[in-house]
Design a protein around this motif. Structure first.
Motif, PDB file in Angstrom:
ATOM      1  N   LYS A  89      68.211   1.735  10.712  1.00  0.00           N
ATOM      2  CA  LYS A  89      67.909   3.146  10.048  1.00  0.00           C
ATOM      3  C   LYS A  89      66.602   3.515  10.641  1.00  0.00           C
ATOM      4  O   LYS A  89      65.626   2.927  10.314  1.00  0.00           O
ATOM      5  CB  LYS A  89      68.094   2.956   8.423  1.00  0.00           C
ATOM      6  CG  LYS A  89      67.614   3.980   7.950  1.00  0.00           C
ATOM      7  CD  LYS A  89      68.807   5.016   8.055  1.00  0.00           C
ATOM      8  CE  LYS A  89      68.174   6.462   7.226  1.00  0.00           C
ATOM      9  NZ  LYS A  89      69.069   7.258   7.848  1.00  0.00           N
ATOM     10  N   MET A 121      69.788   3.064  -2.004  1.00  0.00           N
ATOM     11  CA  MET A 121      71.104   2.669  -1.421  1.00  0.00           C
ATOM     12  C   MET A 121      72.100   2.939  -2.826  1.00  0.00           C
ATOM     13  O   MET A 121      71.496   2.461  -3.628  1.00  0.00           O
ATOM     14  CB  MET A 121      71.564   1.642  -0.931  1.00  0.00           C
ATOM     15  CG  MET A 121      73.000   1.111  -0.570  1.00  0.00           C
ATOM     16  SD  MET A 121      73.389   2.056   0.769  1.00  0.00           S
ATOM     17  CE  MET A 121      72.889   0.804   2.063  1.00  0.00           C
ATOM     18  N   ARG A 136      64.665  -4.210   4.493  1.00  0.00           N
ATOM     19  CA  ARG A 136      64.291  -3.198   5.491  1.00  0.00           C
ATOM     20  C   ARG A 136      62.883  -3.384   5.807  1.00  0.00           C
ATOM     21  O   ARG A 136      62.038  -3.212   5.060  1.00  0.00           O
ATOM     22  CB  ARG A 136      64.735  -1.939   5.034  1.00  0.00           C
ATOM     23  CG  ARG A 136      64.615  -1.130   6.348  1.00  0.00           C
ATOM     24  CD  ARG A 136      65.552   0.177   5.881  1.00  0.00           C
ATOM     25  NE  ARG A 136      66.889  -0.019   5.637  1.00  0.00           N
ATOM     26  CZ  ARG A 136      68.077   0.804   5.576  1.00  0.00           C
ATOM     27  NH1 ARG A 136      67.390   2.051   5.258  1.00  0.00           N
ATOM     28  NH2 ARG A 136      69.259   0.643   5.282  1.00  0.00           N
ATOM     29  N   ARG A 149      58.520   5.826   5.232  1.00  0.00           N
ATOM     30  CA  ARG A 149      57.490   6.048   4.135  1.00  0.00           C
ATOM     31  C   ARG A 149      56.174   6.152   4.815  1.00  0.00           C
ATOM     32  O   ARG A 149      55.433   5.307   5.388  1.00  0.00           O
ATOM     33  CB  ARG A 149      57.581   5.169   3.075  1.00  0.00           C
ATOM     34  CG  ARG A 149      57.623   5.905   1.651  1.00  0.00           C
ATOM     35  CD  ARG A 149      57.977   4.741   0.457  1.00  0.00           C
ATOM     36  NE  ARG A 149      57.627   5.427  -0.530  1.00  0.00           N
ATOM     37  CZ  ARG A 149      57.476   4.903  -1.592  1.00  0.00           C
ATOM     38  NH1 ARG A 149      56.922   3.838  -1.735  1.00  0.00           N
ATOM     39  NH2 ARG A 149      57.258   5.511  -2.924  1.00  0.00           N
ATOM     40  N   ASP A 159      67.055  -3.499   9.205  1.00  0.00           N
ATOM     41  CA  ASP A 159      67.416  -4.522   8.075  1.00  0.00           C
ATOM     42  C   ASP A 159      67.243  -5.986   8.916  1.00  0.00           C
ATOM     43  O   ASP A 159      67.903  -6.117   9.764  1.00  0.00           O
ATOM     44  CB  ASP A 159      68.815  -4.584   7.478  1.00  0.00           C
ATOM     45  CG  ASP A 159      68.814  -3.418   6.508  1.00  0.00           C
ATOM     46  OD1 ASP A 159      67.744  -2.774   6.281  1.00  0.00           O
ATOM     47  OD2 ASP A 159      69.897  -2.698   6.435  1.00  0.00           O
ATOM     48  N   ARG A 204      53.630  -3.874  -4.423  1.00  0.00           N
ATOM     49  CA  ARG A 204      54.379  -3.876  -5.638  1.00  0.00           C
ATOM     50  C   ARG A 204      55.569  -4.938  -5.716  1.00  0.00           C
ATOM     51  O   ARG A 204      55.978  -5.424  -6.684  1.00  0.00           O
ATOM     52  CB  ARG A 204      55.147  -2.636  -5.963  1.00  0.00           C
ATOM     53  CG  ARG A 204      56.010  -2.152  -4.626  1.00  0.00           C
ATOM     54  CD  ARG A 204      56.527  -0.805  -4.939  1.00  0.00           C
ATOM     55  NE  ARG A 204      57.092  -0.249  -3.769  1.00  0.00           N
ATOM     56  CZ  ARG A 204      58.407   0.672  -3.901  1.00  0.00           C
ATOM     57  NH1 ARG A 204      58.613   0.713  -5.066  1.00  0.00           N
ATOM     58  NH2 ARG A 204      58.897   0.874  -2.612  1.00  0.00           N
ATOM     59  N   HIS A 205      55.954  -5.381  -4.513  1.00  0.00           N
ATOM     60  CA  HIS A 205      57.020  -6.336  -4.166  1.00  0.00           C
ATOM     61  C   HIS A 205      56.407  -7.728  -4.443  1.00  0.00           C
ATOM     62  O   HIS A 205      57.045  -8.681  -4.780  1.00  0.00           O
ATOM     63  CB  HIS A 205      57.866  -6.333  -2.834  1.00  0.00           C
ATOM     64  CG  HIS A 205      58.574  -5.145  -2.583  1.00  0.00           C
ATOM     65  ND1 HIS A 205      59.483  -4.584  -3.280  1.00  0.00           N
ATOM     66  CD2 HIS A 205      58.048  -3.937  -1.743  1.00  0.00           C
ATOM     67  CE1 HIS A 205      59.909  -3.484  -2.698  1.00  0.00           C
ATOM     68  NE2 HIS A 205      59.027  -3.126  -1.809  1.00  0.00           N
ATOM     69  N   VAL A 259      66.788   0.246  -4.825  1.00  0.00           N
ATOM     70  CA  VAL A 259      65.771   0.476  -3.586  1.00  0.00           C
ATOM     71  C   VAL A 259      65.856  -0.283  -2.337  1.00  0.00           C
ATOM     72  O   VAL A 259      65.969  -1.258  -2.490  1.00  0.00           O
ATOM     73  CB  VAL A 259      64.363   0.449  -4.455  1.00  0.00           C
ATOM     74  CG1 VAL A 259      63.171   0.753  -3.449  1.00  0.00           C
ATOM     75  CG2 VAL A 259      64.216   1.193  -5.827  1.00  0.00           C
ATOM     76  N   ILE A 260      65.570   0.558  -1.314  1.00  0.00           N
ATOM     77  CA  ILE A 260      65.736  -0.219   0.048  1.00  0.00           C
ATOM     78  C   ILE A 260      64.683   0.705   0.908  1.00  0.00           C
ATOM     79  O   ILE A 260      64.638   0.355   2.173  1.00  0.00           O
ATOM     80  CB  ILE A 260      67.046   0.149   0.657  1.00  0.00           C
ATOM     81  CG1 ILE A 260      67.490   1.648   1.049  1.00  0.00           C
ATOM     82  CG2 ILE A 260      68.234  -0.818  -0.034  1.00  0.00           C
ATOM     83  CD1 ILE A 260      68.272   1.870   1.891  1.00  0.00           C
ATOM     84  N   THR A 261      63.536   1.035   0.131  1.00  0.00           N
ATOM     85  CA  THR A 261      62.721   1.590   0.993  1.00  0.00           C
ATOM     86  C   THR A 261      61.989   0.337   1.953  1.00  0.00           C
ATOM     87  O   THR A 261      61.534  -0.674   1.392  1.00  0.00           O
ATOM     88  CB  THR A 261      61.277   1.959  -0.065  1.00  0.00           C
ATOM     89  OG1 THR A 261      62.041   2.822  -1.245  1.00  0.00           O
ATOM     90  CG2 THR A 261      60.070   2.994   0.500  1.00  0.00           C
ATOM     91  N   GLU A 267      72.493   6.647   1.520  1.00  0.00           N
ATOM     92  CA  GLU A 267      71.124   6.483   1.367  1.00  0.00           C
ATOM     93  C   GLU A 267      70.626   7.825   0.977  1.00  0.00           C
ATOM     94  O   GLU A 267      70.844   8.718   1.500  1.00  0.00           O
ATOM     95  CB  GLU A 267      70.746   5.953   2.730  1.00  0.00           C
ATOM     96  CG  GLU A 267      71.030   4.638   3.085  1.00  0.00           C
ATOM     97  CD  GLU A 267      70.379   3.967   4.374  1.00  0.00           C
ATOM     98  OE1 GLU A 267      70.852   2.957   4.724  1.00  0.00           O
ATOM     99  OE2 GLU A 267      69.481   4.760   4.812  1.00  0.00           O
TER     100      GLU A 267
END
Lengths: 167, 186
Positions: A158, B102, A95, A163, A107, A68-69, B180-182, B149
Motif C-alpha cells: 500500500k 481498514m 503495516r 503518516r 504488510d 503508543r503500540h 487501525v492499520i496506520t 481503507e
C-alpha cells in the motif's frame, strides 16, 4: 559524532551482511550512542540499525516505550550487540515503513514472540522474551543486520499514504 | 504567467478481457515513448484486467502523442484506453496525518451495501483511499465482501466510525469491523 544521517535505499550498505562485533570497546559504545541519538532524532522512530548509519556491524538499538503500540509492553531502551533470536513463535501482520525506504509501506508478517539474546555495551549477556510490538521492532532492526529490508518480506503493498509524524 | 512544468503527467486507464501479455504490451508502448510509470495499480476484476497508471515524461510531449502510441496497442489487445492530462497540483504525493483504518463489511448479498456504507463515511468526511469488493459464497447464498481503507479526519476515532456504522450493521444484518492499520515506521 552524535546524530547521523539515516541512509536510504539504494545505498549499497543497506543490503550488506553485517559483521559480528568481536570486542566491545569504546568505539562500539560510541556507535551505540550514535544509534541512540539518531533514533531519538527521527520523529517517532523506535529503532535504528548500524547499517542504516553506514556501519556494517551487528549492532542496533530499539526503544518502543514511547510509542503508543509499545508503551504497555516493553523492556525500555535496548542496546543490542550481536543480537540473536533463539526462538520465535506466533505470527501477526503489521503495516511497516522504514526510514531507509521512505514513502512506501507494506504488510509484513512477523513472529509475535521471540526469545532474544544479545550483549550489552558493558559486555553483559542478556536473554529475555520480547512480544508484541517490541518483538516486531526488534525483528525489523535485526533484518537490517542481514541486509534485509521490509520490502523483501512484504506480503501486500500500500503506497502513497504515509503518516507524517507520530508513527 | 505561471511557468509551465517541465514534467508532464497523465492518468492512463486500460481495461479489457484478461490475457497474458497486457502489462508487457502497455509498458512497452510507454517505454518506446520514454514515459515513466510513476504510480500504478493493476488488478484482475472478474475476467477483466484493469490498469490505472500515472505516467510522466519530459516536455515536449502531448496527450495526442501518448494516445497515438497506446491506441493501436490497446486495439490489438481489445482493451479500452482512457487518458487524462493531470494538472500540476493534482500530482503532489499524498501525505496524511490521519489514522488509517481498514473497514470490513460482509454479509448476505443485497442491493446498496457499498452505497449505504460509503454514504455514512462521506457524511463524516472520512476519505476512502482504497476499496475493493467481491461477491463470494454460493448462488443460493451469495455473500458480499467490502473492504475499505480510509483516512480518518482529525477528531474522528475508529470507535466513532464503528458507532456510526452500528445502526447500518443492524439494519443490513451484515458484519462491520473497524481496525487501525496506520503504518508503523521503523
Amino acid at each position: 559524532m552524535p546524530i547521523q544521517p539515516v541512509l536510504r535505499y539504494p545505498h549499497p550498505v543497506l543490503k550488506k551482511l553485517c559483521h559480528r562485533v568481536e570486542h566491545i570497546d569504546n568505539a562500539i559504545r560510541n556507535l551505540v550512542q550514535d544509534l541512540i541519538d539518531t533514533m531519538h532524532d527521527g520523529p517517532g522512530s523506535v529503532g535504528v540499525a548500524a547499517s542504516q548509519i553506514g556501519v556494517t556491524l551487528r549492532v542496533c538499538v530499539v526503544d518502543v516505550s514511547r510509542n503508543r503500540h509499545g508503551k504497555e509492553n516493553n523492556h525500555g531502551l535496548l542496546c543490542m550487540i550481536n543480537p540473536e533470536i533463539m526462538s520465535r513463535s506466533g505470527s501477526a501482520t503489521m503495516r511497516e515503513g522504514c526510514m531507509s525506504v521512505p514513502d512506501y509501506t507494506g504488510d509484513v508478517d512477523r513472529a509475535t514472540e521471540i526469545v532474544l539474546q544479545f550483549s550489552e555495551p558493558d559486555g553483559t549477556v542478556r536473554e529475555f522474551t520480547a512480544s508484541g510490538f517490541e518483538a516486531v521492532a526488534i525483528q525489523h532492526e535485526m533484518d537490517h543486520l542481514d541486509g534485509v529490508l521490509f520490502l523483501d518480506r512484504v506480503t501486500s503493498i500500500k503506497t502513497g499514504l504515509f503518516r507524517r509524524k507520530n508513527y | 504567467m505561471t511557468p509551465q512544468p517541465e514534467i508532464l503527467h497523465y492518468a492512463v486507464s486500460v481495461v479489457g478481457k484478461d490475457r497474458p501479455g497486457i502489462v508487457a504490451a502497455i509498458s512497452g508502448g510507454l517505454f518506446n515513448l520514454g514515459c515513466n510509470i510513476a504510480d500504478s495499480s493493476c488488478t484482475m476484476l472478474a475476467g477483466e484486467f484493469a490498469m490505472i497508471l500515472i505516467v510522466s515524461l519530459k516536455r515536449p510531449f502531448s496527450k495526442t502523442r501518448l494516445v497515438e502510441e497506446l491506441k493501436p496497442v490497446c486495439d490489438d489487445l481489445g482493451m479500452t484506453l482512457g487518458v487524462r492530462t493531470l494538472h500540476p497540483d493534482e500530482i503532489a504525493r499524498q501525505e496524511t496525518d490521519s489514522e488509517i483504518c481498514m473497514i470490513s463489511v460482509y454479509g448476505a448479498d443485497q442491493p446498496g451495501i457499498v452505497y449505504r456504507v460509503t454514504k455514512e463515511l462521506a457524511a463524516r468526511a472520512i476519505n476512502i483511499t482504497d476499496l475493493n469488493t467481491k461477491l463470494i459464497g454460493t448462488e443460493e447464498e451469495p455473500v458480499y465482501v467490502l473492504m475499505l481503507e480510509v483516512a480518518l479526519p482529525e477528531g474522528e476515532s475508529p470507535e466513532g466510525v464503528e458507532q456510526t456504522l452500528a445502526a447500518l450493521k443492524k439494519e443490513l444484518q451484515v458484519e462491520i469491523g473497524v481496525r487501525v492499520i496506520t503504518p508503523v515506521a521503523f
